[in-house]
Enzyme design. Structure first.
Site, short mmCIF file in Angstrom:
data_model
loop_
_atom_site.label_atom_id
_atom_site.label_comp_id
_atom_site.label_asym_id
_atom_site.label_seq_id
_atom_site.Cartn_x
_atom_site.Cartn_y
_atom_site.Cartn_z
N LEU A 127 -9.85 -12.66 -7.85
CA LEU A 127 -11.12 -11.75 -7.47
C LEU A 127 -11.15 -10.81 -8.48
O LEU A 127 -10.08 -9.93 -8.40
CB LEU A 127 -11.26 -11.44 -6.00
CG LEU A 127 -10.85 -12.32 -4.85
CD1 LEU A 127 -10.68 -11.77 -3.70
CD2 LEU A 127 -12.16 -13.29 -4.75
N GLU A 128 -12.44 -10.43 -9.12
CA GLU A 128 -12.60 -9.46 -9.72
C GLU A 128 -13.77 -8.64 -9.29
O GLU A 128 -14.99 -9.43 -9.27
CB GLU A 128 -12.77 -9.76 -11.28
CG GLU A 128 -11.64 -10.58 -11.78
CD GLU A 128 -10.59 -9.34 -12.18
OE1 GLU A 128 -10.77 -8.18 -12.32
OE2 GLU A 128 -9.12 -9.80 -12.69
N LEU A 129 -13.78 -7.53 -8.50
CA LEU A 129 -14.72 -7.12 -7.98
C LEU A 129 -15.37 -5.69 -8.29
O LEU A 129 -15.22 -5.46 -9.50
CB LEU A 129 -14.33 -7.09 -6.27
CG LEU A 129 -13.38 -8.30 -5.76
CD1 LEU A 129 -13.42 -7.97 -4.42
CD2 LEU A 129 -14.57 -9.51 -5.89
#
Ligand code: NDP
Length: 523
Positions: free
Chosen positions: A290-292
């Site tokens: 995940l890259e948020l």
């Protein structure tokens, strides 16, 4: 082994040179003639498949213009894409690593030739100005070039070191995971879209790529380049559709082996939760990368060079209208220089020209109605939480063009715990926070649930060293802007609620899509 020179990032184009501006404008004309109005179908198992319903991509700087359409995948399409990808995996996983890497290198070569077209298409589809589009296409080329080379270090038996043990041969094999889903955002619709697909693919996986609804055309353009480079059918399935429908279906599916997602914290956390639930017939624990979002801060202390500080603040805050996960949305200034810094920052921001991406304005429209409404809500809140020093209004229309324009906005004396200092706004809105001194500034910088980018403008060595260890950010910058990470130079990714810190464009990124097998033979 492939024979290539060492990796070097692509240089950026200098738009102070009139011939480069002219070439860009020619590309805009070509794209208007050849790509605007185009329809991109799904691509499943190498075949172009149309759907009854379509997704429409609008020009955010002139919403009367339809840039093009893509097919809108159904659940049945998603199911077929998933099954087809598993079939393709059977042969793709057996390809030599260098043969897979060559396809990425060929795609990079094609994209270099079509660089200006890709840029121009993004100016029209998501409103990037020339420099913002140019650095993004450079990044896309870099991802392809960098991951092709990275793949080599995972090739063959013994790629990873093991300790010698008498009487045995021991070694490690890196193996691909299988079929994964790649779900990407609209704000880097070329580089992030292709980087998130190319990395797992070069490692031997097959990928179902779902682009964001607002940027389906540039994604389709990139998939065509991958196919032209020789990617076999089924390895990259192109599946534009609605996140809540096909995205949800694929992330919860028992046959999905991994999910690589870049987007908002809310959607990312939801995916993390649903992916953790084991479905009937599921044979593995899904891997989720995940890259948020971020609420990224830059500190300016009393020893700072004010010119450096103001330039870094303006670039970090308003580049692509603040629609970057790395954007500087909190400026923390120590009391002693607060008035000087903020005064100059406001003056600098006042000079920014608002307009379309095509006319190369400094600040263009935000991506869509939802974004415009969300940012407008924060603009309503701003006077209650601070002093609005610049902007503060949604514009709706600029130079006769209806679009999602928002004035560059600076809000002073915001409390560190105010909503506009804590929540990701994702637009040209900066909260300025006053700190008593350096220690207080660092404490404020870390008082967030995010940990993506950060920066310090200071001439005090001890403080830079302290920040090196104590400023909680995945990407930290001193005495420059906090945006613009370059592949291989500043591997990118955040901590805490900003993601799983997978560091895209970093030396270990491909390992996210590989599993290790230890094999021992006793002699
Ligand atoms: P969203 O989270 O709204 O959307 C991202 C993607 O997820 C889209 O393709 C979307 O599809 C899809 N999606 C939506 N709901 C679901 C669901 N239930 N299941 C599966 N997929 C779903 O983000 P944005 O596109 O608005 O991008 C902006 C965000 O991305 C910001 O928060 C920004 O900080 C972050 N970002 C982070 C980066 C990083 O490296 N850390 C880099 C760039 C951006 P659809 O378009 O159909 O809704």
């Amino acid at each position: 082994m492939i024979k290539v020179q060492d990796y070097r990032p692509q240089p950026f184009t200098d738009f102070t040179q009139p011939e480069n501006v002219q070439a860009y404008q020619e590309a805009l004309k070509k794209v208007r003639a050849e790509l605007v109005g185009k329809h991109y179908p799904l691509i499943i198992n190498g075949e172009r498949v149309d759907t009854a319903e379509r997704l429409t991509s609008l020009n955010p700087c002139d919403t009367s213009e339809v840039v093009g359409t893509t097919a809108k995948a159904t659940i049945e399409d998603a199911e077929r894409a998933l099954q087809g990808a598993w079939d393709a995996f059977e042969s793709w996983k057996k390809w030599d690593m260098d043969a897979r890497a060559r396809i990425l290198l060929k795609a990079a070569a094609i994209l270099k030739r079509r660089r200006l077209e890709a840029c121009a298409l993004m100016s029209i589809e998501v409103g990037k100005n020339y420099a913002e589009a140019d650095v993004e296409v450079a990044e896309a080329i870099d991802f392809l070039e960098y991951y092709a080379r990275s793949a080599m270090k995972y090739a063959g038996f013994g790629a990873a070191e093991t300790t010698w043990f008498e009487g045995e041969e021991n070694g490690l094999l890196y193996l691909p995971l299988g079929v994964g889903v790649s779900i990407s955002p609209w704000n880097f619709p070329c580089a992030i879209f292709i980087g998130m697909a190319a990395a797992p693919i070069v490692a031997g996986n097959c990928v179902i790529a779902k682009p964001a609804e607002d940027s389906g055309l540039i994604a389709g353009f990139m998939v065509d380049i991958m196919l032209e480079a020789g990617l076999p059918a089924g390895v990259l399935q192109f599946l534009p559709g609605v996140g809540k429908e096909v995205g949800e279906y694929l992330t919860t599916h028992a046959k999905t082996r991994f999910i690589t997602f870049t987007g908002s914290r809310a959607v990312g956390l939801h995916i993390n939760e649903v992916a953790a639930k084991t479905m009937p017939g599921q044979k593995w624990i899904k891997k989720v990368i995940l890259e948020l979002g971020g609420k990224d801060a830059m500190i300016v202390d009393e020893t700072a060079d004010l010119e450096v500080a103001v330039t870094a603040a303006a670039q970090g805050a308003f580049g692509f209208n603040g629609q970057k996960c790395s954007a500087m949305s909190r400026l923390i200034v120590v009391d002693e220089v607060y008035d000087a810094v903020v005064g100059q920052f406001v003056e600098r921001a006042k000079a920014l020209k608002i307009g379309t991406g095509e006319e190369n304005a400094n600040v263009t429209a935000v991506v869509n109605q939802m974004s415009y409404d969300k940012i407008s809500g924060y603009l309503d809140l701003a006077p209650q939480e601070g002093k609005v020093l610049l902007g503060g209004q949604p514009l709706g229309e600029v130079n006769g063009k209806q679009g999602y324009y928002i004035q560059p906005t600076i809000v002073g004396d915001v409390d560190a715990h105010a909503r506009i200092a804590q929540e990701e706004i994702f637009g040209p809105v900066v909260s300025v926070l006053r700190a008593r001194d350096w220690e207080h500034a660092l404490e404020i910088a870390n008082a967030t649930e995010y940990g993506l980018t950060g920066g310090v403008i200071s001439n005090k060595r001890e403080r830079l060293e302290q920040a090196r260890h104590e400023f909680e950010a995945g990407n930290l910058y001193f005495n420059r802007k906090i945006t613009g990470a370059i592949v291989g130079v500043q591997p990118f990714g955040g901590y805490y609620m900003s993601g799983t810190d997978s560091k895209a464009g970093g030396p270990d990124y491909l390992a996210n899509f590989l599993q290790l097998k230890s094999v021992t033979e006793r002699w």
